[in-house]
Design an enzyme around this catalytic site. Structure first.
Site, PDB file in Angstrom:
ATOM      1  N   ASN A   9      15.754  26.075  13.524  1.00  0.00           N
ATOM      2  CA  ASN A   9      16.260  27.411  13.780  1.00  0.00           C
ATOM      3  C   ASN A   9      15.687  28.328  12.550  1.00  0.00           C
ATOM      4  O   ASN A   9      16.278  28.078  11.354  1.00  0.00           O
ATOM      5  CB  ASN A   9      17.728  27.350  13.426  1.00  0.00           C
ATOM      6  CG  ASN A   9      18.699  28.604  13.306  1.00  0.00           C
ATOM      7  OD1 ASN A   9      18.042  29.729  13.749  1.00  0.00           O
ATOM      8  ND2 ASN A   9      19.916  28.732  13.179  1.00  0.00           N
ATOM      9  N   TRP A  10      14.926  29.205  12.876  1.00  0.00           N
ATOM     10  CA  TRP A  10      14.085  29.999  11.762  1.00  0.00           C
ATOM     11  C   TRP A  10      15.350  30.877  10.939  1.00  0.00           C
ATOM     12  O   TRP A  10      14.793  31.460  10.059  1.00  0.00           O
ATOM     13  CB  TRP A  10      13.001  30.835  12.387  1.00  0.00           C
ATOM     14  CG  TRP A  10      11.843  30.204  12.772  1.00  0.00           C
ATOM     15  CD1 TRP A  10      11.591  28.474  12.587  1.00  0.00           C
ATOM     16  CD2 TRP A  10      10.845  30.345  13.610  1.00  0.00           C
ATOM     17  NE1 TRP A  10      10.719  28.280  12.939  1.00  0.00           N
ATOM     18  CE2 TRP A  10       9.832  29.350  13.602  1.00  0.00           C
ATOM     19  CE3 TRP A  10      10.208  31.684  13.658  1.00  0.00           C
ATOM     20  CZ2 TRP A  10       8.707  29.275  14.097  1.00  0.00           C
ATOM     21  CZ3 TRP A  10       9.011  31.599  14.392  1.00  0.00           C
ATOM     22  CH2 TRP A  10       8.173  30.522  14.453  1.00  0.00           C
ATOM     23  N   LYS A  11      16.587  31.452  11.646  1.00  0.00           N
ATOM     24  CA  LYS A  11      17.379  32.418  11.230  1.00  0.00           C
ATOM     25  C   LYS A  11      16.532  33.797  10.982  1.00  0.00           C
ATOM     26  O   LYS A  11      15.600  33.910  11.917  1.00  0.00           O
ATOM     27  CB  LYS A  11      18.041  31.628   9.923  1.00  0.00           C
ATOM     28  CG  LYS A  11      18.547  30.442  10.065  1.00  0.00           C
ATOM     29  CD  LYS A  11      19.412  29.958   8.932  1.00  0.00           C
ATOM     30  CE  LYS A  11      20.135  28.536   9.422  1.00  0.00           C
ATOM     31  NZ  LYS A  11      21.139  28.015   8.353  1.00  0.00           N
ATOM     32  N   HIS A  95      27.058  29.578  15.665  1.00  0.00           N
ATOM     33  CA  HIS A  95      26.666  29.200  14.566  1.00  0.00           C
ATOM     34  C   HIS A  95      27.646  29.443  13.140  1.00  0.00           C
ATOM     35  O   HIS A  95      28.167  30.632  13.424  1.00  0.00           O
ATOM     36  CB  HIS A  95      25.128  29.746  14.269  1.00  0.00           C
ATOM     37  CG  HIS A  95      24.532  29.162  12.960  1.00  0.00           C
ATOM     38  ND1 HIS A  95      24.951  29.330  11.677  1.00  0.00           N
ATOM     39  CD2 HIS A  95      23.587  27.915  12.892  1.00  0.00           C
ATOM     40  CE1 HIS A  95      24.037  28.411  10.963  1.00  0.00           C
ATOM     41  NE2 HIS A  95      23.456  27.722  11.712  1.00  0.00           N
ATOM     42  N   GLU A  97      26.960  30.672  10.524  1.00  0.00           N
ATOM     43  CA  GLU A  97      26.962  31.971   9.954  1.00  0.00           C
ATOM     44  C   GLU A  97      27.266  33.170  10.911  1.00  0.00           C
ATOM     45  O   GLU A  97      28.165  34.089  10.081  1.00  0.00           O
ATOM     46  CB  GLU A  97      25.392  31.957   9.747  1.00  0.00           C
ATOM     47  CG  GLU A  97      24.922  31.148   8.545  1.00  0.00           C
ATOM     48  CD  GLU A  97      23.446  30.724   8.675  1.00  0.00           C
ATOM     49  OE1 GLU A  97      22.563  31.095   9.400  1.00  0.00           O
ATOM     50  OE2 GLU A  97      23.270  29.728   7.890  1.00  0.00           O
ATOM     51  N   GLU A 167      27.556  20.713  12.663  1.00  0.00           N
ATOM     52  CA  GLU A 167      26.923  21.128  11.420  1.00  0.00           C
ATOM     53  C   GLU A 167      27.976  21.352  10.573  1.00  0.00           C
ATOM     54  O   GLU A 167      28.759  22.480  10.383  1.00  0.00           O
ATOM     55  CB  GLU A 167      26.474  22.642  11.298  1.00  0.00           C
ATOM     56  CG  GLU A 167      25.050  22.675  12.522  1.00  0.00           C
ATOM     57  CD  GLU A 167      24.059  23.724  12.185  1.00  0.00           C
ATOM     58  OE1 GLU A 167      23.001  23.077  12.120  1.00  0.00           O
ATOM     59  OE2 GLU A 167      24.535  24.706  12.062  1.00  0.00           O
ATOM     60  N   GLY A 173      22.069  24.455   4.137  1.00  0.00           N
ATOM     61  CA  GLY A 173      21.344  25.208   3.222  1.00  0.00           C
ATOM     62  C   GLY A 173      21.324  24.930   1.605  1.00  0.00           C
ATOM     63  O   GLY A 173      21.191  25.466   0.653  1.00  0.00           O
ATOM     64  N   SER A 213      20.896  20.650   6.170  1.00  0.00           N
ATOM     65  CA  SER A 213      19.811  19.990   5.078  1.00  0.00           C
ATOM     66  C   SER A 213      19.074  18.798   5.664  1.00  0.00           C
ATOM     67  O   SER A 213      18.759  17.915   4.753  1.00  0.00           O
ATOM     68  CB  SER A 213      20.680  19.567   3.884  1.00  0.00           C
ATOM     69  OG  SER A 213      21.204  20.696   3.180  1.00  0.00           O
ATOM     70  N   GLY A 234      17.465  24.310   9.696  1.00  0.00           N
ATOM     71  CA  GLY A 234      17.043  25.446   9.191  1.00  0.00           C
ATOM     72  C   GLY A 234      15.873  25.501   8.337  1.00  0.00           C
ATOM     73  O   GLY A 234      14.622  25.374   8.805  1.00  0.00           O
ATOM     74  N   GLY A 235      16.289  25.176   7.001  1.00  0.00           N
ATOM     75  CA  GLY A 235      14.818  25.343   5.962  1.00  0.00           C
ATOM     76  C   GLY A 235      13.764  24.432   6.328  1.00  0.00           C
ATOM     77  O   GLY A 235      12.671  24.957   6.233  1.00  0.00           O
TER      78      GLY A 235
HETATM   79  O1  LIG Z   1      20.927  25.947  12.187  1.00  0.00           O
HETATM   80  C1  LIG Z   1      20.743  25.256  11.220  1.00  0.00           C
HETATM   81  C2  LIG Z   1      21.530  24.927  10.232  1.00  0.00           C
HETATM   82  O2  LIG Z   1      22.246  25.901   9.655  1.00  0.00           O
HETATM   83  C3  LIG Z   1      20.881  24.047   9.154  1.00  0.00           C
HETATM   84  O3  LIG Z   1      20.346  24.821   7.891  1.00  0.00           O
HETATM   85  P1  LIG Z   1      19.585  23.954   6.919  1.00  0.00           P
HETATM   86  O4  LIG Z   1      18.736  22.795   7.672  1.00  0.00           O
HETATM   87  O5  LIG Z   1      18.628  24.792   6.204  1.00  0.00           O
HETATM   88  O6  LIG Z   1      20.443  23.416   6.078  1.00  0.00           O
END
Ligand SMILES: O=C[C@H](O)COP(=O)(O)O
Length: 253
Positions: A9-11, A95, A97, A167, A173, A213, A234-235
């Site tokens: 997920n690139w957000k 999600h 967020e 999650e 994050g 994470s 994500g990251g």
């Molecule tokens: O969609 C992905 C998640 O929110 C995890 O993000 P992260 O891997 O940066 O903690």
């Protein structure tokens, strides 16, 4: 045996050029779709191009959100019809967020899940507790409520096809990953909720990802757990090399 599904997920990250470079590097390097399901979940402006560029490869493209209506006066929104027309295969829904920042409710998530199935998109439904809820021992109840509400009104077959991403908000994050035991405990509970709420076949088929994470250094341990069938990342999905290590790990489980 459930196939692992690894979604990056690139957000709200990357320029068009960076997205392009990533896809050129990754698209022919991901393992075959028979071994692992690999998905890049990209921002809306990149979707069309990325779908075109990955055609014929094992890399699928997903969206990060959508509205539940097919069209109408919803300025700034994107409909399931539009995503389907672009060739997007998956859509991340609910999600944390979106729930936290944009105040999405369980009811809206449920409507979006129905809309996804109506238009042939596979929903990745996100659930998870806050740190406060975990410390108050509410994790299982919170997650159970979110799962049941998200699946409400679906057919048993649709429930089986759903991907659920667990999650924990406190692990997103933050660099603070849930231990593999903590993650698996909740994923096992989610499978039981699906079994009780739908049936045993759906519980057996539904794929449950862990997110929060996840990185190449901890992915093997997480994916080796009995009820974890993949990762929503994500990251660590922003660099092609790192993403490729994650999907490679999915191949082995
Ligand atoms: O969609 C992905 C998640 O929110 C995890 O993000 P992260 O891997 O940066 O903690």
């Amino acid at each position: 045996m459930r196939k692992q599904v690894i979604a990056g997920n690139w957000k709200m990250n990357k320029t068009h050029r960076e997205a392009e470079d990533f896809i050129q590097t990754a698209k022919n390097e991901v393992p075959s779709a028979e071994q692992v399901e690999s998905i890049v979940v990209a921002p809306f402006p990149f979707l069309q191009k990325l779908v075109e560029e990955t055609e014929g490869t094992s890399l699928k493209i997903g969206a990060q959100n959508m509205h539940f209506e097919e069209n109408g006066a919803f300025t700034g929104e994107v409909s399931p019809v539009m995503l389907k027309e672009l060739g997007v295969s998956h859509v991340v829904l609910g999600h944390s967020e979106r729930r936290e920042i944009f105040k999405e409710t369980d009811e809206e998530v449920n409507k979006k899940v129905h809309a996804a199935f109506k238009h042939g998109l596979t929903p990745i439904i996100c659930v998870g507790e806050s740190l406060e809820q975990r410390e108050a021992n509410e994790t299982m109840d919170v997650v159970e409520g979110q799962v049941k509400k998200a699946l409400e009104g679906l057919t048993n077959e649709q429930c089986a096809e759903t991907i659920i991403a667990y999650e924990p908000i406190w692990a997103i994050g933050t660099g603070r990953t849930a231990t593999s035991e903590q993650a698996n405990e909740v994923c096992t509970h989610i499978r039981k909720v699906v079994s009780d709420y739908v049936n045993a076949d759906a519980a057996d088929a539904v794929r449950i990802q862990y997110g929060g994470s996840v990185k190449p250094a901890n992915v093997d341990e997480l994916l080796s757990q009995s009820d974890i069938d993949g990762a929503l990342v994500g990251g660590a999905s922003l660099e092609a090399d790192s993403f490729l290590k994650l999907v490679e790990a999915g191949k082995h489980e």
